[in-house]
Design an enzyme around this catalytic site. Structure first.
Site, PDB file in Angstrom:
ATOM      1  N   HIS A 228       2.014   2.595   2.857  1.00 11.66           N
ATOM      2  CA  HIS A 228       0.824   2.985   3.614  1.00 11.66           C
ATOM      3  C   HIS A 228       0.477   4.441   3.285  1.00 11.66           C
ATOM      4  CE1 HIS A 228      -2.100   2.846   6.827  1.00 11.66           C
ATOM      5  NE2 HIS A 228      -1.698   4.064   7.145  1.00 11.66           N
TER       6      HIS A 228
ATOM      7  N   SER B 299      -3.490  -0.809  -8.483  1.00  5.55           N
ATOM      8  CA  SER B 299      -2.830   0.238  -9.279  1.00  5.55           C
ATOM      9  C   SER B 299      -1.338   0.325  -8.941  1.00  5.55           C
ATOM     10  CB  SER B 299      -3.524   1.590  -9.095  1.00  5.55           C
ATOM     11  OG  SER B 299      -3.396   2.046  -7.774  1.00  5.55           O
ATOM     12  N   ASN B 300      -0.971   0.091  -7.693  1.00  2.00           N
ATOM     13  CA  ASN B 300       0.459   0.093  -7.341  1.00  2.00           C
ATOM     14  C   ASN B 300       1.184  -1.103  -7.958  1.00  2.00           C
ATOM     15  OD1 ASN B 300       1.369   2.326  -5.336  1.00  2.00           O
ATOM     16  ND2 ASN B 300      -0.697   1.745  -4.691  1.00  2.00           N
TER      17      ASN B 300
ATOM     18  N   MET C  56      -4.311  -6.577   2.308  1.00  2.00           N
ATOM     19  CA  MET C  56      -5.072  -6.176   3.485  1.00  2.00           C
ATOM     20  C   MET C  56      -5.048  -7.218   4.597  1.00  2.00           C
ATOM     21  SD  MET C  56      -5.737  -3.336   2.354  1.00  2.00           S
ATOM     22  CE  MET C  56      -7.070  -2.203   2.510  1.00  2.00           C
ATOM     23  N   ARG C  57      -3.883  -7.783   4.870  1.00  3.08           N
ATOM     24  CA  ARG C  57      -3.769  -8.759   5.958  1.00  3.08           C
ATOM     25  C   ARG C  57      -2.494  -8.523   6.742  1.00  3.08           C
ATOM     26  NH1 ARG C  57      -7.435 -12.630   5.722  1.00  3.08           N
ATOM     27  NH2 ARG C  57      -8.508 -12.612   3.716  1.00  3.08           N
TER      28      ARG C  57
END
Ligand code: GRF
Length: 196
Positions: A108, A12-13, A89-90
């Protein structure tokens, strides 16, 4: 200014960034989406929005270095100036950090340094905080530890649920992330990136 977005999930971002910079296309364009999860929904968004994308997983490479070298090759080929992480996600490794020093930004969903890691919203909610928020920061080799660029607070209501808090956080992410990226680009264009 050419931007690449890295994402792993919903996206969504990513979509908010694409839509914002389509309206302001003289300043920057989202040139590329990279996704490390071949089935992520963000890939459908990229397809629909007409943004070029690649998706491959580190598992397809003998090492993290080789994986990032492949990403870097594409970044170089596309002459990308700025990398924007949006639910990637890394942990970014040395190969990309060195090539894009002070040019990788992350968002974040908590007020860092509080609640770093994978579950910023849930962890803050469980801790029964009265305020939480979002943080936009440069990436360094730690987890959610790089220099902070921008924070925005949210006050939890008495009736707040995890779901309502998630919705509020995502809404301010979508509003603020493109604007903060725009400001960073303006500073890069005027010759200075201001951070600690
Ligand atoms: C956002 O909450 C962002 O702060 C975090 O991951 C989430 C990504 O959401 N890093 P989406 O994939 O952009 O919908």
């Amino acid at each position: 200014m050419k931007i690449a977005v890295f994402a792993s999930g919903n996206g969504s971002n990513f979509q908010a960034l694409v839509e914002y910079f389509l309206k302001k296309n003289q300043l920057a364009t989202i040139e590329w989406l990279f996704c490390d999860q071949p089935n992520a929904f963000v890939l459908q968004r990229a397809q629909r929005l007409g943004i070029p994308f690649h998706s491959f997983s580190p598992k397809e490479f003998p090492s993290k270095k080789k994986y990032e070298e492949k990403i870097l090759e594409i970044l170089m080929d596309k002459e990308i100036d700025l990398v924007v992480l949006a639910g990637y996600m890394r942990i970014v490794g040395a190969t990309l950090l060195e090539a894009y020093e002070s040019k990788i930004i992350n968002i974040h969903p908590s007020l860092l340094p509080a609640f770093p890691g994978l579950h910023g919203i849930r962890d803050a909610f469980k801790a029964q905080v009265t305020k939480t928020g979002i943080t936009i920061h440069y990436i360094d080799k730690g987890v959610d530890t790089g220099p902070i660029i921008y924070q925005e607070k949210i006050t939890l209501s008495k009736e707040e649920t995890l779901e309502s808090l998630e919705a509020k956080i995502h809404q301010i992410e979508h509003q603020s992330y493109p604007k903060v990226i725009e400001k960073i680009i303006e500073e890069m264009n005027s010759g200075g990136i201001k951070h600690d």
